[in-house]
Design an enzyme around this catalytic site. Structure first.
Site, short mmCIF file in Angstrom:
data_model
loop_
_atom_site.label_atom_id
_atom_site.label_comp_id
_atom_site.label_asym_id
_atom_site.label_seq_id
_atom_site.Cartn_x
_atom_site.Cartn_y
_atom_site.Cartn_z
N SER A 51 -29.24 -11.91 56.66
CA SER A 51 -27.79 -11.84 56.57
C SER A 51 -27.20 -13.21 56.82
CB SER A 51 -27.24 -10.86 57.62
OG SER A 51 -25.86 -11.07 57.76
N ALA A 107 -14.20 -4.44 63.44
CA ALA A 107 -12.74 -4.34 63.31
C ALA A 107 -12.30 -2.95 62.88
CB ALA A 107 -12.24 -5.38 62.32
N LEU A 109 -13.22 -1.45 60.20
CA LEU A 109 -12.99 -1.48 58.75
C LEU A 109 -14.28 -1.14 57.98
CD1 LEU A 109 -10.66 -4.62 58.65
CD2 LEU A 109 -10.00 -2.20 58.63
N SER A 110 -15.21 -0.51 58.69
CA SER A 110 -16.43 0.04 58.07
C SER A 110 -17.37 -1.01 57.50
CB SER A 110 -16.08 1.07 56.99
OG SER A 110 -15.52 2.19 57.59
N SER A 111 -17.57 -2.08 58.25
CA SER A 111 -18.57 -3.05 57.80
C SER A 111 -19.95 -2.41 57.78
CB SER A 111 -18.56 -4.29 58.69
OG SER A 111 -18.82 -3.94 60.02
N SER A 112 -20.22 -1.47 58.69
CA SER A 112 -21.55 -0.84 58.68
C SER A 112 -21.74 0.05 57.46
CB SER A 112 -21.85 -0.01 59.94
OG SER A 112 -20.87 -0.06 60.88
N ASP A 156 -16.55 7.15 56.05
CA ASP A 156 -16.68 5.72 55.74
C ASP A 156 -17.66 5.48 54.60
OD1 ASP A 156 -15.08 5.64 57.95
OD2 ASP A 156 -16.64 4.91 59.31
C1 GLA Z 1 -15.21 6.32 62.40
C2 GLA Z 1 -16.28 7.25 61.83
C3 GLA Z 1 -15.70 8.18 60.77
C4 GLA Z 1 -14.45 8.89 61.31
C5 GLA Z 1 -13.49 7.90 61.94
C6 GLA Z 1 -12.32 8.58 62.59
O1 GLA Z 1 -14.75 5.45 61.40
O2 GLA Z 1 -17.31 6.49 61.25
O3 GLA Z 1 -16.68 9.10 60.37
O4 GLA Z 1 -14.79 9.91 62.19
O5 GLA Z 1 -14.12 7.08 62.90
O6 GLA Z 1 -11.54 9.21 61.63
#
Ligand code: GLA
Length: 367
Positions: A51, A107, A109-112, A156
């Protein structure tokens, strides 16, 4: 080494928070920020992961040895995806994968999820698995739940895999039915600001799991499988049957939040984009007071943005830090951002990172 290049985005959630593990509704959209994977197949059973964003150099793993409960660190996410694919019977071998990401890490913002989904899409193509997007989302969630050990829902991963530009994704997390809801901010003269408070959040640290367990306790006390089964019209009667005030708050949040998702969709379908603002703000109050997953900095973003004239604002994602979203008329966006920055500065808090975002594309192959 390249056999191809793939990209998967981070996300914000417009509305529908902490509902996805209650079989409820969510409505995320993809950010323009992506994780890019340049990947090549290798036939010696080795996984070589690198990475550009993480310290620690290259990670070497033997795919046959992958098992939940392994080392820890960023490479657990892609390694978990390889494990989940193989565990589901897909014939995946080794790969060289190089990652570069513009999704802010930690943050909310779903980097994973971006890292997981880009890995699954690359491997699906490299090993000619032909996996559908929803299947990719499910496998990535399994990687996160079982391999990484974070008890998240499926929002996410689905957002990163299935969102489309110009739309928010209405996902029913019970049957995984999807609807792409047009969300053209510019056409309505609106901007959506994402405010990263820089307060690091972490789901594995227990609070997320506690909320989840509390929701399950609420469902059990009400004699339903999941809180999705409590209709909005039956909320007061349900609350009257609950003794524990904390559980009552969790139940009230989930039931009203599912209803807010429906209200937002109704407004958007009626062409009343500005009218979603107050619904977003209500959602924040519910997450702050009933679900108790906000924090001082997230509340400050919401309060200062609203005082400066924003139409609505709420925390987005799991909470306990991370990011908030602010809906504002575009001409006011600069003044709203400025007001938020000034309130942080006045309290000697780390300056948040603010950017404006419109719904971008989901994961795709670039070359
Ligand atoms: C995180 C989790 C999601 C969801 C949100 C809250 O992002 O990864 O699955 O539960 O929290 O809405």
């Amino acid at each position: 080494m390249s056999d191809g290049v793939w990209a998967a985005p981070g996300r914000v959630n417009l509305i529908g928070e902490h509902t996805d593990y209650n079989d409820g509704f969510v409505m995320p959209f993809a950010l323009p920020h992506t994780t890019i994977a340049t990947a090549a197949r290798r036939d010696d059973g080795l996984l070589r992961l690198h990475s550009a964003n993480a310290a620690g150099g290259t990670v070497h793993l033997r795919v046959a040895d992958l098992a939940p409960g392994s080392p820890g660190g960023w490479s657990d996410y892609p390694a978990g995806v390889v494990w989940a694919l193989r565990d589901a019977g897909h014939p995946v071998g080794g790969a060289d994968i190089h990652y570069e990401s513009t999704v802010p890490a930690g943050a909310g913002l779903s980097s994973s999820a971006a890292l997981e989904v880009v890995t699954a899409l690359a491997l699906s193509d490299l090993y000619e698995l032909g996996l559908e997007r929803q299947c990719i989302a499910r496998l990535c969630r399994r990687a996160e739940n079982v391999y990484v050990g974070a008890p998240t829902g499926i929002m996410d991963q689905t957002a990163s895999a299935c969102c489309t530009a110009g739309h928010a994704l209405h996902l029913d997390t019970r049957d995984l039915a999807q609807r792409q809801i047009p969300f053209d901010l510019a056409a309505h003269g609106l901007s959506l600001l994402v405010v990263d408070t820089r307060v690091q959040h972490s789901h594995s640290e227990g609070e997320y799991g506690k909320r989840r367990a509390g929701c399950e306790a609420g469902a059990a006390a009400l004699g339903v499988d999941v809180l999705r089964d409590v209709p909005y019209a039956a909320l007061d009667a349900a609350l009257a049957r609950l003794d524990d005030p904390e559980v009552r708050g969790l139940v009230r949040h989930v039931v009203t939040e599912n209803h807010r998702v429906e209200r937002v969709i109704a407004h958007l379908e009626a062409g009343e984009a500005e009218a979603i603002g107050p619904v977003l703000t209500e959602g924040h109050a519910s997450l702050r007071d009933d679900f108790r997953v906000s924090c001082r900095e997230l509340d400050l973003v919401v309060d200062s943005a609203l005082t400066a004239g924003a139409l609505g604002a709420r925390m987005t994602g799991g909470g306990f830090g991370g990011s908030a979203i602010v809906l504002t008329r575009t001409p006011a966006a600069g003044a709203v951002s400025q007001a938020v920055l000034e309130e942080f500065e006045a309290r000697s808090l780390t300056a948040p990172r603010i950017f404006s975002a419109a719904p971008a594309a989901g994961a795709k192959r670039l070359s």
